[in-house]
Design a protein around this motif. Structure first.
Motif, PDB file in Angstrom:
ATOM      1  N   VAL A  14       0.839  -1.209   0.000  1.00  0.00           N
ATOM      2  CA  VAL A  14       0.000   0.000   0.000  1.00  0.00           C
ATOM      3  C   VAL A  14       0.869   1.253   0.000  1.00  0.00           C
ATOM      4  O   VAL A  14       0.620   2.211  -0.743  1.00  0.00           O
ATOM      5  CB  VAL A  14      -0.940  -0.003   1.215  1.00  0.00           C
ATOM      6  N   ILE A  15       1.918   1.232   0.836  1.00  0.00           N
ATOM      7  CA  ILE A  15       2.811   2.391   0.932  1.00  0.00           C
ATOM      8  C   ILE A  15       3.469   2.683  -0.410  1.00  0.00           C
ATOM      9  O   ILE A  15       3.651   3.838  -0.801  1.00  0.00           O
ATOM     10  CB  ILE A  15       3.882   2.146   2.019  1.00  0.00           C
ATOM     11  N   ALA A  16       3.803   1.643  -1.153  1.00  0.00           N
ATOM     12  CA  ALA A  16       4.521   1.804  -2.423  1.00  0.00           C
ATOM     13  C   ALA A  16       3.723   2.585  -3.461  1.00  0.00           C
ATOM     14  O   ALA A  16       4.316   3.218  -4.345  1.00  0.00           O
ATOM     15  CB  ALA A  16       4.895   0.434  -2.975  1.00  0.00           C
ATOM     16  N   VAL A  17       2.399   2.556  -3.368  1.00  0.00           N
ATOM     17  CA  VAL A  17       1.581   3.241  -4.373  1.00  0.00           C
ATOM     18  C   VAL A  17       1.106   4.616  -3.900  1.00  0.00           C
ATOM     19  O   VAL A  17       0.391   5.298  -4.627  1.00  0.00           O
ATOM     20  CB  VAL A  17       0.358   2.378  -4.764  1.00  0.00           C
ATOM     21  N   ILE A  18       1.493   5.034  -2.690  1.00  0.00           N
ATOM     22  CA  ILE A  18       1.104   6.358  -2.198  1.00  0.00           C
ATOM     23  C   ILE A  18       1.946   7.408  -2.904  1.00  0.00           C
ATOM     24  O   ILE A  18       3.181   7.390  -2.829  1.00  0.00           O
ATOM     25  CB  ILE A  18       1.297   6.454  -0.663  1.00  0.00           C
ATOM     26  N   PRO A  19       1.332   8.360  -3.617  1.00  0.00           N
ATOM     27  CA  PRO A  19       2.101   9.320  -4.408  1.00  0.00           C
ATOM     28  C   PRO A  19       2.671  10.476  -3.594  1.00  0.00           C
ATOM     29  O   PRO A  19       3.544  11.200  -4.071  1.00  0.00           O
ATOM     30  CB  PRO A  19       1.064   9.838  -5.419  1.00  0.00           C
ATOM     31  N   VAL A  20       2.186  10.675  -2.378  1.00  0.00           N
ATOM     32  CA  VAL A  20       2.589  11.826  -1.574  1.00  0.00           C
ATOM     33  C   VAL A  20       3.793  11.446  -0.717  1.00  0.00           C
ATOM     34  O   VAL A  20       3.689  10.597   0.173  1.00  0.00           O
ATOM     35  CB  VAL A  20       1.430  12.313  -0.684  1.00  0.00           C
ATOM     36  N   GLU A  21       4.930  12.055  -0.986  1.00  0.00           N
ATOM     37  CA  GLU A  21       6.174  11.659  -0.318  1.00  0.00           C
ATOM     38  C   GLU A  21       6.110  11.867   1.192  1.00  0.00           C
ATOM     39  O   GLU A  21       6.557  11.013   1.960  1.00  0.00           O
ATOM     40  CB  GLU A  21       7.342  12.458  -0.898  1.00  0.00           C
ATOM     41  N   ARG A  22       5.567  13.013   1.631  1.00  0.00           N
ATOM     42  CA  ARG A  22       5.513  13.289   3.067  1.00  0.00           C
ATOM     43  C   ARG A  22       4.652  12.261   3.779  1.00  0.00           C
ATOM     44  O   ARG A  22       5.019  11.754   4.840  1.00  0.00           O
ATOM     45  CB  ARG A  22       4.956  14.698   3.311  1.00  0.00           C
ATOM     46  N   LEU A  23       3.510  11.917   3.200  1.00  0.00           N
ATOM     47  CA  LEU A  23       2.634  10.921   3.793  1.00  0.00           C
ATOM     48  C   LEU A  23       3.293   9.546   3.773  1.00  0.00           C
ATOM     49  O   LEU A  23       3.203   8.793   4.746  1.00  0.00           O
ATOM     50  CB  LEU A  23       1.294  10.879   3.035  1.00  0.00           C
ATOM     51  N   ARG A  24       3.969   9.219   2.668  1.00  0.00           N
ATOM     52  CA  ARG A  24       4.632   7.924   2.554  1.00  0.00           C
ATOM     53  C   ARG A  24       5.744   7.790   3.604  1.00  0.00           C
ATOM     54  O   ARG A  24       5.869   6.753   4.263  1.00  0.00           O
ATOM     55  CB  ARG A  24       5.212   7.762   1.152  1.00  0.00           C
ATOM     56  N   GLU A  25       6.524   8.848   3.791  1.00  0.00           N
ATOM     57  CA  GLU A  25       7.605   8.822   4.778  1.00  0.00           C
ATOM     58  C   GLU A  25       7.052   8.655   6.189  1.00  0.00           C
ATOM     59  O   GLU A  25       7.597   7.895   7.001  1.00  0.00           O
ATOM     60  CB  GLU A  25       8.415  10.117   4.681  1.00  0.00           C
ATOM     61  N   PHE A  26       5.950   9.344   6.468  1.00  0.00           N
ATOM     62  CA  PHE A  26       5.322   9.244   7.789  1.00  0.00           C
ATOM     63  C   PHE A  26       4.806   7.831   8.042  1.00  0.00           C
ATOM     64  O   PHE A  26       5.032   7.251   9.111  1.00  0.00           O
ATOM     65  CB  PHE A  26       4.180  10.259   7.883  1.00  0.00           C
ATOM     66  N   ILE A  27       4.123   7.228   7.056  1.00  0.00           N
ATOM     67  CA  ILE A  27       3.564   5.886   7.240  1.00  0.00           C
ATOM     68  C   ILE A  27       4.679   4.858   7.395  1.00  0.00           C
ATOM     69  O   ILE A  27       4.568   3.919   8.189  1.00  0.00           O
ATOM     70  CB  ILE A  27       2.637   5.527   6.061  1.00  0.00           C
ATOM     71  N   ILE A  28       5.767   5.024   6.650  1.00  0.00           N
ATOM     72  CA  ILE A  28       6.907   4.115   6.794  1.00  0.00           C
ATOM     73  C   ILE A  28       7.451   4.177   8.222  1.00  0.00           C
ATOM     74  O   ILE A  28       7.759   3.151   8.843  1.00  0.00           O
ATOM     75  CB  ILE A  28       8.009   4.457   5.777  1.00  0.00           C
ATOM     76  N   GLU A  29       7.569   5.390   8.763  1.00  0.00           N
ATOM     77  CA  GLU A  29       8.087   5.550  10.124  1.00  0.00           C
ATOM     78  C   GLU A  29       7.154   4.900  11.141  1.00  0.00           C
ATOM     79  O   GLU A  29       7.598   4.203  12.068  1.00  0.00           O
ATOM     80  CB  GLU A  29       8.270   7.041  10.436  1.00  0.00           C
TER      81      GLU A  29
END
Length: 350
Positions: A196-211
């Motif tokens: 799911v994270i891999a297809v998120i286009p928003v970098e800030r949101l993706r970085e937050f979810i990864i953390e």
């Protein structure tokens, strides 16, 4: 993005205006409805009258000055626990002093700037002081605010059942429950979360979810959640004390503990909602509404709301702006950083 921000600003402006009108004015509803039915704008305006400011002045004069000083000083205990909680969220890395300054900075920025910009200021401050990534600081603030929402929900449900308003906090319960469900999915099925994270286009949101995912998989244990819950309970206990003391001691009202708790929760919701800087007008309207449920005069309720607000607003704003001045950050740089991240998100989505 510009249209979205404009709509958000207009909605907040209308909401604040309604709250200020409710807090500062009395409306003769029958006269207003009659004038509205005839389209008589002058009569509609005539049905709106400002509160009796002489009664408001008398209410302030009758307040116990010693109780005001003691209550204001006790409020600083809550700030200390805020610092302890932030230090815990950093893995006891940032230190209590930096945790305290980050809290004061965020409060000051929220008190002078709209749209809860203080949360972003806290992220930038922790990043600058401790060398954390933006995703890590956003994650820390997320856990802080999420557990605050859980605390508001828990207290709200107690009040809602006590006063037979069982549906009053249903939207908040759905929102908090949904977040818990998402966290459970990420913890239980991390591989699915990665897809799911891999297809998120928003970098800030993706970085937050990864953390958050890394924390959930490797760092968030039952003990972690329990300790965070204890810190949050202490934060809210100490945050509630000034309201209880102001209502019961400073103003000398004969309310029960349950009634005072209801007033506190409504005021906390007013403070938490994105509105005007420092929730000016919204906080007072929430206190007036809460006290009005128990037949407290509107002028006295406004005086109580204003006093509680100033005991919170003035110390945190003065000390927080001092932290801001010494941090190397500025309101302009924080706002520009937010705009830059918004533009990056917009480009990614395009």
């Amino acid at each position: 993005m510009i249209v979205k921000k404009t709509v958000s600003f207009v909605l907040r402006l209308v909401f604040v205006a309604v709250c200020l009108l409710y807090a500062l004015c009395d409306i003769n509803t029958e006269a207003f409805k009659l004038a509205a039915s005839h389209g008589d704008w002058l009569a509609m305006l005539g049905s709106v009258q400002f509160q009796d400011f002489d009664k408001l002045r008398q209410a302030f004069v009758q307040f116990d000055s010693t109780a005001i000083v003691v209550t204001t000083l006790l409020s600083f205990l809550g700030y200390a626990v805020m610092a302890l909680r932030m230090n815990f969220l950093s893995g006891y890395d940032c230190g209590n002093w930096v945790g305290l300054k980050s809290f004061l900075l965020s409060m000051a920025v929220n008190n002078v700037a709209p749209a809860k910009l203080g949360e972003l200021a806290k992220c930038f401050y922790l990043r600058r002081q401790c060398g954390y990534s933006l995703g890590q600081t956003i994650s820390m603030v997320f856990w802080e605010r999420f557990f605050d929402l859980n605390a508001i929900l828990a207290m709200g449900l107690v009040v809602a059942f006590h006063f037979k308003l069982k549906m009053a906090f249903f939207p908040l319960a759905v929102g908090v429950g949904s977040i818990w469900a998402c966290l459970f999915v990420v913890r239980k099925w991390p591989a699915l979360a990665d897809r799911v994270i891999a297809v998120i286009p928003v970098e800030r949101l993706r970085e937050f979810i990864i953390e958050v995912k890394l924390q959930l998989v490797h760092g968030v244990t039952l003990r972690y959640l329990i300790v965070l819950m204890i810190y949050t309970a202490l934060v809210w206990l100490l945050y509630a004390i000034p309201t209880f003391l102001t209502v019961l001691w400073v103003a000398g009202l004969k309310l029960t503990m349950g009634q005072t708790l209801a007033v506190f929760i409504l005021s906390a919701l007013g403070m938490a909602m994105p509105s005007s800087p420092g929730a000016v007008g919204v906080f007072e309207a929430a206190v007036i509404f809460g006290l009005g449920l128990f037949k407290v005069d509107k002028e006295l309720a406004l005086a109580i709301g204003f006093l509680i607000h100033m005991m919170q607003y003035i110390p945190t704003t003065l000390t927080g702006l001092l932290v801001l001045a010494r941090s190397g950050l500025s309101l302009k740089s924080i706002r520009h950083s937010e705009e830059a991240m918004d533009e990056a998100e917009e480009s990614a989505q395009a």
